[in-house]
Design a protein around this motif. Structure first.
Motif, short mmCIF file in Angstrom:
data_model
loop_
_atom_site.label_atom_id
_atom_site.label_comp_id
_atom_site.label_asym_id
_atom_site.label_seq_id
_atom_site.Cartn_x
_atom_site.Cartn_y
_atom_site.Cartn_z
N THR A 43 3.04 -9.96 -2.51
CA THR A 43 3.63 -8.99 -1.59
C THR A 43 3.58 -9.51 -0.16
OG1 THR A 43 3.02 -7.19 -3.07
CG2 THR A 43 3.53 -6.57 -0.81
N SER A 61 4.20 -2.07 -0.67
CA SER A 61 4.11 -2.75 -1.95
C SER A 61 4.66 -1.80 -3.00
CB SER A 61 2.65 -3.07 -2.27
OG SER A 61 2.57 -3.52 -3.61
N ASP A 81 8.08 -4.56 -8.41
CA ASP A 81 6.75 -4.92 -8.90
C ASP A 81 6.61 -4.26 -10.26
OD1 ASP A 81 4.07 -4.97 -9.60
OD2 ASP A 81 3.35 -4.81 -7.54
N GLU A 109 8.03 -9.16 -8.52
CA GLU A 109 6.62 -9.47 -8.79
C GLU A 109 6.33 -9.07 -10.22
OE1 GLU A 109 3.64 -8.25 -5.88
OE2 GLU A 109 5.22 -7.90 -4.41
MG LIG Z 1 2.05 -7.14 -4.83
#
Ligand SMILES: [Mg+2]
Ligand SMILES: Nc1ncnc2c1ncn2[C@@H]1O[C@H](COP(=O)(O)OP(=O)(O)OP(=O)(O)O)[C@@H](O)[C@H]1O
Length: 154
Positions: A43, A61, A81, A109
């Motif tokens: 991040t 995030s 993410d 991510e």
């Molecule tokens: Mg992260």
């Protein structure tokens, strides 16, 4: 052309510098995977890419929301993410695949969490811990477009 570059990330500043260099080379439709353990600095890297592109707000995030979208100077950047995915099928069920297109820059991510469902990225960056304090980023080009980004990156 070298398809894998190793960048030593001594501290957060080095991660920000890598983010700046990447931001200058990201092209429309680019798909970037970020791998590495919890707290590796994924991040952190995305934050520096977005700030280098001119984003002035808070970069959250997407650990809980799974997805955040930024529109900077007419460019759309999608930040995912997937850590909280229980199965790869959630990627399709959530309609996330529509965000992978020829215009948007998409950064994911924990792409491992949607393994076999996600298409191949243009670039994969793995952040490895190095002697527990510093990190190392392995930047791998996975397509011709990715190779152009990695060329003269560092
Ligand atoms: Mg992260
Ligand atoms: N060289 C470095 N690069 C990036 N972060 C660093 C570095 N050295 C120390 N850190 C610290 O490590 C942490 C990285 O957190 P970050 O949220 O970016 O990790 P992450 O890989 O996104 O984790 P997660 O998988 O939980 O999303 C931050 O607290 C940051 O201050």
């Amino acid at each position: 052309m070298k398809k894998e570059i190793s960048v030593f990330l001594e501290n957060e500043k080095s991660t920000s510098e890598l983010g700046l260099k990447l931001s200058e080379k990201l092209t429309a439709g680019l798909l970037l995977f970020l791998k590495g353990d919890l707290g590796a600095g994924k991040t952190c890297l995305v934050r520096s890419i977005l700030m280098s592109l001119g984003f002035e707000g808070k970069v959250k995030s997407p650990s809980y929301s799974l997805f955040e979208q930024y529109i900077i100077d007419g460019k759309t950047i999608n930040h995912f993410d997937l850590y909280r995915f229980k199965s790869p099928e959630e990627w399709l069920a959530a309609g996330f695949n529509d965000h992978i297109n020829t215009r948007d820059i998409t950064i994911i991510e924990w792409p491992e969490k949607a393994q076999n469902i996600l298409c191949e990225p243009d670039i994969e960056i793995e952040i490895l811990y190095d002697k527990e304090i510093s990190r190392r980023a392995l930047v791998k080009a996975k397509s011709k477009k990715g190779e152009m980004v990695c060329k003269d990156l560092v």
